[in-house]
Design an enzyme around this catalytic site. Structure first.
Site, short mmCIF file in Angstrom:
data_model
loop_
_atom_site.label_atom_id
_atom_site.label_comp_id
_atom_site.label_asym_id
_atom_site.label_seq_id
_atom_site.Cartn_x
_atom_site.Cartn_y
_atom_site.Cartn_z
N ASP A 92 0.85 -1.19 0.00
CA ASP A 92 0.00 0.00 0.00
C ASP A 92 0.89 1.25 0.00
O ASP A 92 1.85 1.33 0.78
CB ASP A 92 -0.90 0.01 1.24
CG ASP A 92 -1.95 1.11 1.17
OD1 ASP A 92 -2.98 0.89 0.54
OD2 ASP A 92 -1.69 2.19 1.73
N ASN A 130 -1.87 12.96 -4.30
CA ASN A 130 -2.93 13.48 -5.16
C ASN A 130 -3.24 14.94 -4.84
O ASN A 130 -3.38 15.78 -5.74
CB ASN A 130 -4.21 12.66 -4.99
CG ASN A 130 -4.15 11.35 -5.77
OD1 ASN A 130 -3.43 11.26 -6.77
ND2 ASN A 130 -4.89 10.35 -5.33
N ASP A 178 -1.59 9.25 -10.67
CA ASP A 178 -1.70 8.14 -11.63
C ASP A 178 -0.33 7.71 -12.13
O ASP A 178 -0.06 6.51 -12.30
CB ASP A 178 -2.58 8.55 -12.81
CG ASP A 178 -4.05 8.62 -12.44
OD1 ASP A 178 -4.41 8.13 -11.35
OD2 ASP A 178 -4.84 9.19 -13.23
N GLU A 183 -4.63 2.53 -4.24
CA GLU A 183 -3.17 2.48 -4.16
C GLU A 183 -2.70 1.14 -3.61
O GLU A 183 -1.56 1.01 -3.17
CB GLU A 183 -2.64 3.62 -3.29
CG GLU A 183 -3.05 3.56 -1.83
CD GLU A 183 -4.38 4.23 -1.54
OE1 GLU A 183 -4.59 4.64 -0.41
OE2 GLU A 183 -5.23 4.34 -2.47
#
Length: 558
Positions: A416, A424, A433, A459
């Site tokens: 993770d 973000n 991304d 993620e």
């Protein structure tokens, strides 16, 4: 005594061709007929087509023209039926020769174009050689010498690439013949200098072709080239040399066809005319006239003899030959018209058969393309069902498939990204991304043969590892964690740094895939509670990695 050799269409065909090269036409015909009958009996359409083509060629050389045409049309039908483009081109080339021999130039051009289409579609050198020979002969018959020479040179080059001295000799002789036609035309328009140059070209080329045919044991080819060379020598004023060359040929009625023998007689007559020995020349031309195997040969011999008798002052004899010439030409014109009608009917049937075969082929091709499209679409859908569109990694469905088998031989590492929301929010979703795509590549690179990297949401990633012991599992996970931490993330955005937390579990620690994933996920949570950017695995507490360094003024990913 029975023949002990194995009897198959292929072996018989090879023997027939060898007999043709050696100019043993009777043996060649018998062997080709046996090959044709045997191929038909065993249902081998390809060998039947090839045998019929060779038999048609042999019959044409023997001046058995109607039989030759019937065989070659059969060969065309068969070669189209089995979709063998090389055989198709070769059969059309023989048909071209036959039609030119009976004066059907338009039909010959159609056959030559059909040979060319087949050759272009096949890309085969043998097919190309046949097509170029056909077109060279057609344009020579039309006296379009530039085009004839262009195709003849392409024929010569293709034959050279084939490495077949028999074919190359024939190609060189074709080029020589065309230069001879060009020389005659140049002389007729008064360009004697160019005519002389081109006659010299024919001498060089015919001699080359003759020697090559001799070395290859091609008696029929050598015979033809020798006679043509003698004519060329006479044309350039070397009649005595031409006569000596003709005298050197060991004629053999058992091996040399009637057409070849008549050719030699006519050539000797022409050479003797060049030496001023007109009476001897007249005797030889009369003899060639008596042995002429076809009306076309008879017309050529009578025309030469009529002109010679006129020069000798025998006007009555010349007039008789001119009268007979008129009758022959009239008969030939009438026969050509009848033959053209019958040949047109047969060729129409052939064209219809070709159209049906092409329609079936087009239908089969369309079905094949449709199937290929459906297969590609099915594969795309299958891939889409099992693949994450952003990273290209397998997705959760694929993870479930991999864990549906024996768990004892595998392990799972859940990964993770630490504080992904900050990436973000601080750098944009586009950078987020890009981070996920880059991370996917790092995970894929960490896999061994048989391992699989997957993305199963947001993620979150996973590694499914094969046959892994606890220490090896933790070593691989730690190496992957370090690769992520030390990767140059600033290339995506200045100051960016990324780390990830890992939870690892062995398949032997759980009874079901659900239990295995839950165990790995609980260890991932443990790694996060203990500070992130670390690996927690079986029989090990959460381990603290070395202090993570930053890369410039970065968002601290912890």
């Amino acid at each position: 005594m029975p023949d002990p050799r194995p009897q198959s269409p292929a072996t018989l065909l090879a023997e027939a061709y060898a007999s043709l090269v050696a100019s043993d036409l009777d043996a060649a015909k018998a062997l080709a007929e046996r090959a044709t009958a045997l191929a038909e009996a065993v249902g081998d359409q390809l060998m039947h087509a090839r045998a019929a083509t060779l038999l048609a060629r042999i019959l044409y050389i023997r001046c058995e023209t109607p039989e030759a045409m019937g065989r070659v049309l059969t060969a065309i039908d068969l070669s189209i039926a089995v979709a063998d483009l090389t055989s198709t081109a070769q059969a059309h080339e023989v048909a071209t020769r036959i039609l030119l021999d009976v004066g059907e130039t338009a039909g010959a051009l159609e056959e030559g174009l059909a040979a060319t289409r087949a050759a272009e579609a096949s890309g085969d050198l043998e097919a190309t050689a046949a097509a170029m020979r056909a077109m060279a002969n057609v344009y020579a018959a039309l006296q379009q010498w530039d085009k004839a020479l262009e195709f003849a040179e392409r024929y010569r080059e293709t034959a050279r690439l084939l490495g077949d001295p028999v074919a190359e000799s024939a190609a060189i002789e074709t080029v020589s013949f065309i230069y001879g036609g060009m020389a005659v035309e140049a002389a007729d328009r008064g360009d004697h200098e160019r005519a002389a140059d081109w006659h010299e070209q024919t001498v060089v080329l015919s001699r080359t072709a003759m020697l090559m045919a001799r070395a290859a044991g091609n008696r029929r080819g050598e015979n033809t080239c020798l006679a043509n060379l003698a004519e060329s020598l006479a044309d350039v004023g070397r009649a005595q040399e031409a006569l000596e060359l003709l005298d050197s040929w060991p004629a053999d009625p058992a091996l040399d066809s009637v057409a070849n023998r008549v050719h030699h007689l006519e050539t000797r007559g022409i050479v003797l005319m060049g030496l001023g020995r007109r009476h001897e020349a007249a005797e030889l031309l009369a003899l060639s006239l008596a042995e002429a195997p076809t009306r076309q040969h008879e017309i050529a011999a009578r025309k030469a003899l009529a002109q010679l008798l006129e020069e000798l002052g025998d006007l009555r004899g010349a007039l008789e030959h001119y009268k007979r010439l008129f009758v022959l030409v009239s008969e030939q014109t009438s026969e050509h018209a009848k033959r053209a009608a019958s040949v047109a009917a047969v060729r129409l049937e052939t064209a219809q058969a070709q159209a049906r075969a092409m329609a079936l082929q087009a239908q089969a091709t369309a079905l094949q393309r449709s199937n290929e499209t459906l297969n590609r679409r099915s594969e795309d859908l299958r891939r889409q069902a099992l693949e994450d569109p952003l990273t290209g990694l397998p997705n959760r469905r694929r993870l479930d498939q991999l864990l549906a088998s024996d768990l004892s031989s595998c392990a799972v590492v859940v990964v993770d990204v630490d504080f992904f929301k900050r990436i973000n929010d601080g750098y944009s979703h586009l950078v987020g991304d890009a981070v996920l795509r880059e991370l996917a590549q790092l995970l894929r690179a960490s896999c061994r043969r048989g391992d699989t990297a997957l993305r199963f949401g947001g993620e979150e990633f996973a590694l499914v590892l094969q046959a892994t012991e606890p220490d090896a599992l933790l070593t691989l996970a730690e190496r992957t964690r370090a690769a992520i931490e030390t990767h140059n993330w600033a290339a995506l955005a200045p100051g960016l740094a990324v780390t990830a937390s890992f939870g690892a579990a062995l398949g032997t620690e759980a009874a079901t895939s659900i239990e295995l994933l839950a165990l790995a996920d609980s260890r991932l949570l443990s790694a996060k509670r203990n500070g992130r950017n670390r690996v927690t695995g079986p029989a090990h507490p959460a381990t603290r990695p070395p202090t993570t360094t930053t890369n410039g003024a970065s968002v601290r990913v912890r």
